[in-house]
Design a protein around this motif. Sequence first.
Motif, mmCIF file in Angstrom:
data_model
loop_
_atom_site.group_PDB
_atom_site.id
_atom_site.type_symbol
_atom_site.label_atom_id
_atom_site.label_comp_id
_atom_site.label_asym_id
_atom_site.label_seq_id
_atom_site.Cartn_x
_atom_site.Cartn_y
_atom_site.Cartn_z
ATOM 1 N N THR A 81 -109.771 -21.559 36.485
ATOM 2 C CA THR A 81 -109.585 -20.382 35.637
ATOM 3 C C THR A 81 -109.227 -20.858 34.230
ATOM 4 O O THR A 81 -108.049 -21.117 33.959
ATOM 5 N N PRO A 82 -110.203 -21.021 33.332
ATOM 6 C CA PRO A 82 -109.873 -21.508 31.986
ATOM 7 C C PRO A 82 -108.867 -20.595 31.296
ATOM 8 O O PRO A 82 -109.116 -19.398 31.153
ATOM 9 N N GLY A 83 -107.739 -21.161 30.888
ATOM 10 C CA GLY A 83 -106.734 -20.364 30.198
ATOM 11 C C GLY A 83 -107.215 -19.924 28.831
ATOM 12 O O GLY A 83 -106.876 -18.847 28.359
ATOM 13 N N THR A 84 -108.017 -20.754 28.166
ATOM 14 C CA THR A 84 -108.602 -20.431 26.869
ATOM 15 C C THR A 84 -110.096 -20.775 26.911
ATOM 16 O O THR A 84 -110.518 -21.579 27.743
ATOM 17 N N PRO A 85 -110.905 -20.158 26.027
ATOM 18 C CA PRO A 85 -112.334 -20.510 26.007
ATOM 19 C C PRO A 85 -112.568 -22.005 25.806
ATOM 20 O O PRO A 85 -113.542 -22.556 26.310
ATOM 21 N N ALA A 86 -111.656 -22.671 25.099
ATOM 22 C CA ALA A 86 -111.812 -24.099 24.820
ATOM 23 C C ALA A 86 -111.767 -24.955 26.069
ATOM 24 O O ALA A 86 -112.244 -26.087 26.076
ATOM 25 N N SER A 87 -111.180 -24.429 27.154
ATOM 26 C CA SER A 87 -111.026 -25.229 28.377
ATOM 27 C C SER A 87 -112.083 -24.905 29.438
ATOM 28 O O SER A 87 -111.990 -25.398 30.564
ATOM 29 N N ALA A 88 -113.095 -24.093 29.071
ATOM 30 C CA ALA A 88 -114.148 -23.767 30.049
ATOM 31 C C ALA A 88 -114.890 -25.023 30.495
ATOM 32 O O ALA A 88 -115.229 -25.174 31.677
ATOM 33 N N ALA A 89 -115.145 -25.947 29.554
ATOM 34 C CA ALA A 89 -115.845 -27.183 29.912
ATOM 35 C C ALA A 89 -114.977 -28.087 30.777
ATOM 36 O O ALA A 89 -115.482 -28.831 31.620
ATOM 37 N N THR A 90 -113.657 -28.011 30.598
ATOM 38 C CA THR A 90 -112.733 -28.830 31.391
ATOM 39 C C THR A 90 -112.813 -28.483 32.865
ATOM 40 O O THR A 90 -112.664 -29.351 33.734
ATOM 41 N N ALA A 91 -113.045 -27.200 33.155
ATOM 42 C CA ALA A 91 -113.078 -26.735 34.547
ATOM 43 C C ALA A 91 -114.240 -27.338 35.330
ATOM 44 O O ALA A 91 -114.172 -27.445 36.563
ATOM 45 N N LEU A 92 -115.310 -27.752 34.638
ATOM 46 C CA LEU A 92 -116.505 -28.235 35.333
ATOM 47 C C LEU A 92 -116.194 -29.414 36.246
ATOM 48 O O LEU A 92 -116.644 -29.469 37.391
ATOM 49 N N ASP A 93 -115.425 -30.387 35.756
ATOM 50 C CA ASP A 93 -115.045 -31.549 36.566
ATOM 51 C C ASP A 93 -113.589 -31.499 37.006
ATOM 52 O O ASP A 93 -113.235 -32.039 38.050
ATOM 53 N N GLY A 94 -112.748 -30.847 36.202
ATOM 54 C CA GLY A 94 -111.316 -30.818 36.503
ATOM 55 C C GLY A 94 -110.987 -30.155 37.821
ATOM 56 O O GLY A 94 -110.192 -30.682 38.610
ATOM 57 N N ARG A 283 -124.528 -38.076 28.186
ATOM 58 C CA ARG A 283 -125.624 -38.848 27.587
ATOM 59 C C ARG A 283 -125.286 -40.341 27.506
ATOM 60 O O ARG A 283 -126.117 -41.206 27.746
ATOM 61 N N PHE A 284 -124.033 -40.652 27.147
ATOM 62 C CA PHE A 284 -123.619 -42.048 26.979
ATOM 63 C C PHE A 284 -123.235 -42.711 28.307
ATOM 64 O O PHE A 284 -123.018 -43.923 28.342
ATOM 65 N N ALA A 285 -123.147 -41.926 29.375
ATOM 66 C CA ALA A 285 -122.739 -42.487 30.668
ATOM 67 C C ALA A 285 -123.823 -43.399 31.234
ATOM 68 O O ALA A 285 -125.008 -43.281 30.900
ATOM 69 N N LYS A 286 -123.399 -44.314 32.091
ATOM 70 C CA LYS A 286 -124.351 -45.181 32.769
ATOM 71 C C LYS A 286 -125.199 -44.369 33.733
ATOM 72 O O LYS A 286 -124.800 -43.295 34.174
ATOM 73 N N LYS A 287 -126.360 -44.909 34.083
ATOM 74 C CA LYS A 287 -127.286 -44.175 34.949
ATOM 75 C C LYS A 287 -126.643 -43.730 36.249
ATOM 76 O O LYS A 287 -126.820 -42.605 36.704
ATOM 77 N N GLU A 288 -125.851 -44.632 36.846
ATOM 78 C CA GLU A 288 -125.253 -44.301 38.138
ATOM 79 C C GLU A 288 -124.149 -43.249 38.022
ATOM 80 O O GLU A 288 -123.744 -42.653 39.007
ATOM 81 N N GLU A 289 -123.659 -43.017 36.774
ATOM 82 C CA GLU A 289 -122.584 -42.035 36.564
ATOM 83 C C GLU A 289 -123.108 -40.639 36.286
ATOM 84 O O GLU A 289 -122.403 -39.655 36.495
ATOM 85 N N LYS A 290 -124.322 -40.531 35.790
ATOM 86 C CA LYS A 290 -124.833 -39.249 35.314
ATOM 87 C C LYS A 290 -124.798 -38.165 36.387
ATOM 88 O O LYS A 290 -124.504 -37.000 36.108
ATOM 89 N N ASP A 291 -125.111 -38.520 37.613
ATOM 90 C CA ASP A 291 -125.143 -37.523 38.686
ATOM 91 C C ASP A 291 -123.750 -37.020 39.059
ATOM 92 O O ASP A 291 -123.617 -35.988 39.708
ATOM 93 N N SER A 292 -122.719 -37.766 38.658
ATOM 94 C CA SER A 292 -121.359 -37.378 39.049
ATOM 95 C C SER A 292 -120.729 -36.361 38.108
ATOM 96 O O SER A 292 -119.658 -35.829 38.394
ATOM 97 N N PHE A 293 -121.379 -36.067 36.981
ATOM 98 C CA PHE A 293 -120.840 -35.037 36.081
ATOM 99 C C PHE A 293 -120.981 -33.670 36.739
ATOM 100 O O PHE A 293 -122.029 -33.322 37.257
ATOM 101 N N GLY A 294 -119.892 -32.906 36.712
ATOM 102 C CA GLY A 294 -119.848 -31.631 37.419
ATOM 103 C C GLY A 294 -119.401 -31.784 38.853
ATOM 104 O O GLY A 294 -119.258 -30.801 39.578
ATOM 105 N N LYS A 295 -119.173 -33.043 39.274
ATOM 106 C CA LYS A 295 -118.753 -33.312 40.659
ATOM 107 C C LYS A 295 -117.438 -34.088 40.700
ATOM 108 O O LYS A 295 -117.132 -34.760 41.675
ATOM 109 N N GLY A 296 -116.675 -34.009 39.595
ATOM 110 C CA GLY A 296 -115.375 -34.664 39.580
ATOM 111 C C GLY A 296 -115.333 -35.954 38.802
ATOM 112 O O GLY A 296 -114.564 -36.850 39.117
#
Length: 499
Positions: A81-94, A283-296
């Motif tokens: 539950t993002p407390g502010t609009p600025a933290s909406a992206a934080t919720a994706l992995d957080g 974008r800057f993440a290594k290839k093996e890391e890219k799939d883990s975004f949004g998954k913690g």
Amino acid sequence: MEYLLQGFVNVFAPEVILLVIAGVIVGIIIGALPGLTATMGVALFLPVTFGMDAVTGILLLIGVYFGSIYGGSISAILLNTPGTPASAATALDGHVLTQQGKAGKALGIAAIASAAGGLLSALLLIFISPQLAEIALNFSAPEMFGLALFGLSIISSISGGSILKGLIAGMVGLVISTIGMDPMTSYPRFTFDQLSLLNGLNFIPVMIGLFAVSEALVTMEEELRGKGTINKVIASYILPKWSELKHLWGTMIRSGFIGSFIGIIPGAGADIAAFVSYNEANRFAKKEEKDSFGKGNPKGVAAAEAANNGVTGGAMVPLLTLGIPGDAVAAVLLGALIVQGIQPGPQLFTTSADLVYTLFAGMLVANVLMLIFGLSGIRLFTKILKVPKNILAAVIIVLSVVGSYAISNNFFDVYTMLGAGIIGYFMKKFGFPASPIVLALILGPMAESELRRALVMSEGSYSIFFTRPISLLFIILAILSLVLPVILELRKKKKAIAK
């Protein structure tokens, strides 16, 4: 340097430092409550400062500002539950990290990244604010449209398992963003003769509904079906290890720079900075890391938090050097400075250098205090997860109703939030991500209005976007952001078929 040292002496005066501490703590609480944004928190405390001297009053507001931007990450990570609009992206992995039993680690990364981004932006403000302000002045309608288009292209990176579903959700968000008055002609669009729709749908109630209420409805359904579970989370005081943090410093520094740069552009804000930095971390993440975004992936949390706190210092650059607020909170701070008889602008650094450097010192101290309270509060914050899910769901809905109503004291926002919550519930059921809708609602109106202003400037010629270097750069980045994830997904499918 002499002025800065004197600024620290002024900040550490007992009555001043106590108010800064109080401001940061209150800001963290305000930020953690859904709907109570940083702008609202600073505006609420503005009248309190009228009887104070200029330095003390402004530093109190800065403490509330910095604390509330960070505070939004607490509810985003623990409750999705993002407390502010600025933290909406934080919720994706957080929140995914919380579900994995790593809530303490996620909160620790958020606190450290927030402080890193805030300190970096404050240092940039101190040493190169005039140069940064000059860059901001080069931004007009074509550049702002390019930035908005680049922001919208991030949809493909935050779409979760299905890029197609993410793009569909983004298109729905863009359609919803057209509700209200036409930005150029003021002609009503899709209002159905409802006065409440003339200003369009406020994206904050929509965000609260899509993230918070939908989560609460899913929890209630599980309870009714007898499938409810107690939250499993390690609630002890766990901090990220140095071996983990050293892989995040690059992300934090890069995101802090991005947040600071976006902060100096009038009209942009922390929510845009967070999503842009999240995409760049991917974008800057290594290839093996890219799939883990949004998954913690911890880098997702670090990028979003460093960027949205980086905006705090960036927004002060045009405010202090030009008298132009970089975002809504800076506009309130501008009002506070004027009430105190201080006129921001180029002359401020010569006529009131002691005041300016005291503010700089206060910003550095406020970020350090935010780090201290953020890390020391992890044990307390994670106890929220020990509350039974059915009670937690009821509390979330109550807070969502109160937060939505408090935005403009209008029950229409509450109905919007509830409607968005029901839609978000079905989106969860069918695997559609909510973040693209929120991103489209934030950036859609900006993209439309700046596109049309740019075309007025060029008398209808689209060449204006390709002949100006900054707007062309943003358009190229937008195309790459949209195309690369699709190409990578196709290559992954080909490899899977080949196996």
